[in-house]
Motif scaffolding. Structure first.
Motif, PDB file in Angstrom:
ATOM      1  N   TYR A 210       0.508   3.752  -7.559  1.00 18.88           N
ATOM      2  CA  TYR A 210       0.330   4.200  -6.175  1.00 18.88           C
ATOM      3  C   TYR A 210       1.587   3.914  -5.351  1.00 18.88           C
ATOM      4  O   TYR A 210       2.008   4.732  -4.543  1.00 18.88           O
ATOM      5  N   LEU A 211       2.169   2.740  -5.561  1.00 24.67           N
ATOM      6  CA  LEU A 211       3.397   2.391  -4.837  1.00 24.67           C
ATOM      7  C   LEU A 211       4.553   3.294  -5.245  1.00 24.67           C
ATOM      8  O   LEU A 211       5.307   3.779  -4.405  1.00 24.67           O
ATOM      9  N   LYS A 212       4.681   3.518  -6.543  1.00 22.80           N
ATOM     10  CA  LYS A 212       5.762   4.388  -7.039  1.00 22.80           C
ATOM     11  C   LYS A 212       5.578   5.819  -6.547  1.00 22.80           C
ATOM     12  O   LYS A 212       6.525   6.450  -6.084  1.00 22.80           O
ATOM     13  N   ASP A 213       4.353   6.331  -6.654  1.00 19.02           N
ATOM     14  CA  ASP A 213       4.076   7.701  -6.218  1.00 19.02           C
ATOM     15  C   ASP A 213       4.329   7.889  -4.722  1.00 19.02           C
ATOM     16  O   ASP A 213       4.673   8.980  -4.279  1.00 19.02           O
ATOM     17  N   ALA A 214       4.166   6.823  -3.948  1.00 16.30           N
ATOM     18  CA  ALA A 214       4.377   6.890  -2.501  1.00 16.30           C
ATOM     19  C   ALA A 214       5.844   6.705  -2.117  1.00 16.30           C
ATOM     20  O   ALA A 214       6.181   6.769  -0.940  1.00 16.30           O
ATOM     21  N   GLY A 215       6.703   6.457  -3.114  1.00 13.42           N
ATOM     22  CA  GLY A 215       8.136   6.404  -2.833  1.00 13.42           C
ATOM     23  C   GLY A 215       8.780   5.041  -2.781  1.00 13.42           C
ATOM     24  O   GLY A 215       9.896   4.906  -2.273  1.00 13.42           O
ATOM     25  N   ALA A 216       8.114   4.001  -3.303  1.00  9.71           N
ATOM     26  CA  ALA A 216       8.731   2.672  -3.310  1.00  9.71           C
ATOM     27  C   ALA A 216      10.076   2.742  -4.040  1.00  9.71           C
ATOM     28  O   ALA A 216      10.174   3.312  -5.121  1.00  9.71           O
ATOM     29  N   ASP A 217      11.095   2.166  -3.422  1.00  8.31           N
ATOM     30  CA  ASP A 217      12.411   2.103  -4.057  1.00  8.31           C
ATOM     31  C   ASP A 217      12.446   1.019  -5.124  1.00  8.31           C
ATOM     32  O   ASP A 217      13.169   1.142  -6.114  1.00  8.31           O
ATOM     33  N   PHE A 218      11.695  -0.046  -4.902  1.00  5.37           N
ATOM     34  CA  PHE A 218      11.632  -1.165  -5.832  1.00  5.37           C
ATOM     35  C   PHE A 218      10.200  -1.667  -5.887  1.00  5.37           C
ATOM     36  O   PHE A 218       9.469  -1.576  -4.903  1.00  5.37           O
ATOM     37  N   ILE A 219       9.817  -2.227  -7.033  1.00  6.36           N
ATOM     38  CA  ILE A 219       8.522  -2.867  -7.210  1.00  6.36           C
ATOM     39  C   ILE A 219       8.801  -4.308  -7.623  1.00  6.36           C
ATOM     40  O   ILE A 219       9.591  -4.550  -8.539  1.00  6.36           O
ATOM     41  N   VAL A 220       8.171  -5.259  -6.932  1.00  4.47           N
ATOM     42  CA  VAL A 220       8.376  -6.670  -7.256  1.00  4.47           C
ATOM     43  C   VAL A 220       7.032  -7.351  -7.474  1.00  4.47           C
ATOM     44  O   VAL A 220       6.016  -6.946  -6.912  1.00  4.47           O
ATOM     45  N   SER A 221       7.047  -8.400  -8.289  1.00  3.59           N
ATOM     46  CA  SER A 221       5.808  -9.103  -8.595  1.00  3.59           C
ATOM     47  C   SER A 221       5.683 -10.449  -7.883  1.00  3.59           C
ATOM     48  O   SER A 221       4.632 -11.066  -7.933  1.00  3.59           O
TER      49      SER A 221
ATOM     50  N   SER B  70       0.820  -1.212   0.000  1.00  2.00           N
ATOM     51  CA  SER B  70       0.000   0.000   0.000  1.00  2.00           C
ATOM     52  C   SER B  70       0.853   1.262   0.000  1.00  2.00           C
ATOM     53  O   SER B  70       2.036   1.230   0.363  1.00  2.00           O
ATOM     54  N   SER B  71       0.219   2.353  -0.355  1.00  2.00           N
ATOM     55  CA  SER B  71       0.923   3.635  -0.304  1.00  2.00           C
ATOM     56  C   SER B  71       1.285   3.974   1.138  1.00  2.00           C
ATOM     57  O   SER B  71       2.329   4.570   1.385  1.00  2.00           O
ATOM     58  N   GLY B  72       0.475   3.582   2.108  1.00  2.00           N
ATOM     59  CA  GLY B  72       0.795   3.816   3.520  1.00  2.00           C
ATOM     60  C   GLY B  72       2.084   3.120   3.935  1.00  2.00           C
ATOM     61  O   GLY B  72       2.894   3.680   4.681  1.00  2.00           O
ATOM     62  N   ASP B  73       2.285   1.903   3.433  1.00  2.00           N
ATOM     63  CA  ASP B  73       3.526   1.174   3.722  1.00  2.00           C
ATOM     64  C   ASP B  73       4.730   1.912   3.149  1.00  2.00           C
ATOM     65  O   ASP B  73       5.755   2.087   3.816  1.00  2.00           O
ATOM     66  N   MET B  74       4.611   2.346   1.901  1.00  2.00           N
ATOM     67  CA  MET B  74       5.735   2.998   1.222  1.00  2.00           C
ATOM     68  C   MET B  74       5.985   4.397   1.784  1.00  2.00           C
ATOM     69  O   MET B  74       7.125   4.809   1.956  1.00  2.00           O
ATOM     70  N   LEU B  75       4.906   5.138   2.100  1.00  2.00           N
ATOM     71  CA  LEU B  75       5.079   6.453   2.723  1.00  2.00           C
ATOM     72  C   LEU B  75       5.728   6.324   4.098  1.00  2.00           C
ATOM     73  O   LEU B  75       6.581   7.131   4.463  1.00  2.00           O
ATOM     74  N   GLY B  76       5.331   5.298   4.844  1.00  2.00           N
ATOM     75  CA  GLY B  76       5.948   5.058   6.144  1.00  2.00           C
ATOM     76  C   GLY B  76       7.437   4.794   6.013  1.00  2.00           C
ATOM     77  O   GLY B  76       8.247   5.349   6.761  1.00  2.00           O
ATOM     78  N   ALA B  77       7.817   3.956   5.050  1.00  2.00           N
ATOM     79  CA  ALA B  77       9.235   3.670   4.812  1.00  2.00           C
ATOM     80  C   ALA B  77       9.968   4.947   4.426  1.00  2.00           C
ATOM     81  O   ALA B  77      11.049   5.253   4.951  1.00  2.00           O
ATOM     82  N   LYS B  78       9.376   5.718   3.519  1.00  2.61           N
ATOM     83  CA  LYS B  78       9.987   6.969   3.057  1.00  2.61           C
ATOM     84  C   LYS B  78      10.132   7.960   4.214  1.00  2.61           C
ATOM     85  O   LYS B  78      11.189   8.573   4.394  1.00  2.61           O
ATOM     86  N   ASN B  79       9.063   8.110   5.010  1.00  5.17           N
ATOM     87  CA  ASN B  79       9.094   9.031   6.151  1.00  5.17           C
ATOM     88  C   ASN B  79      10.148   8.634   7.186  1.00  5.17           C
ATOM     89  O   ASN B  79      10.712   9.492   7.857  1.00  5.17           O
ATOM     90  N   PHE B  80      10.404   7.339   7.298  1.00  3.74           N
ATOM     91  CA  PHE B  80      11.386   6.831   8.255  1.00  3.74           C
ATOM     92  C   PHE B  80      12.804   6.818   7.664  1.00  3.74           C
ATOM     93  O   PHE B  80      13.771   6.632   8.387  1.00  3.74           O
ATOM     94  N   GLY B  81      12.896   6.991   6.349  1.00  4.77           N
ATOM     95  CA  GLY B  81      14.196   7.034   5.693  1.00  4.77           C
ATOM     96  C   GLY B  81      14.810   5.678   5.424  1.00  4.77           C
ATOM     97  O   GLY B  81      16.033   5.530   5.449  1.00  4.77           O
ATOM     98  N   VAL B  82      13.945   4.671   5.158  1.00  4.37           N
ATOM     99  CA  VAL B  82      14.440   3.324   4.895  1.00  4.37           C
ATOM    100  C   VAL B  82      13.939   2.822   3.544  1.00  4.37           C
ATOM    101  O   VAL B  82      13.030   3.402   2.952  1.00  4.37           O
TER     102      VAL B  82
END
Length: 153
Positions: free
Chosen positions: A126-137, A99-111
């Motif tokens: 949504y994942l990319k926009d929220a700051g995911a460093d990688f996307i996996v399937s 979710s975007s909440g997961d990725m925003l949390g990671a981004k906000n924490f700097g990880v």
């Protein structure tokens, strides 16, 4: 030691059917990571149901700690991550979620954040926009990213 934080619903467990089940490849990923990583669950699900479901699915014992919606401010607030990993170095921590909440949390924490696309309801943008460093399937893709991009404490 590396610290891997998993979301629960939509990442570890498939909640789309009448009976919850692990996504294909999750148990294998947990077994592969657990000897050299501390594993955690950070979820918007309540503690009692989280622990019960993970126990029923046979993966509870892989996890070192749990932070549920009734334990800390909800995602993407970083309080749950702080509770889980404390002052571990940021370069040793990764969040895996759908979710975007997961990725925003990671981004906000700097990880590092890995966006999980094995849940069919997830939209990559949504994942990319929220700051995911990688996307996996598939969960099997996470190991190499963790190995190549995280440094142990």
């Amino acid at each position: 030691m590396k610290h891997i934080v998993f979301d629960c619903d939509g990442t570890l467990i498939d909640t789309s059917g009448s009976k919850y089940k692990l996504f294909p490849g999750i148990k294998e990923l947990l077994a592969e990571l657990s000897p050299h990583c501390l594993l955690y669950v950070w979820t918007a699900r309540g503690r009692s149901s989280t622990l019960r479901i993970l126990e029923e699915l046979g993966v509870y014992s892989y996890f070192d700690r749990f932070c549920c919606v009734d334990d800390a401010f909800p995602k993407p607030h970083v309080a749950g991550l702080i509770d889980l990993v404390g002052k571990a170095p940021k370069h040793s921590i990764c969040v895996i979620g759908d979710s975007s909440g997961d990725m925003l949390g990671a981004k906000n924490f700097g990880v590092m954040g890995i966006g999980a696309m094995w849940n069919r309801d997830v939209e990559m943008h949504y994942l990319k926009d929220a700051g995911a460093d990688f996307i996996v399937s598939h969960p099997s893709e996470c190991s190499i990213l963790i190995q190549q991009n995280l440094k142990a404490e």
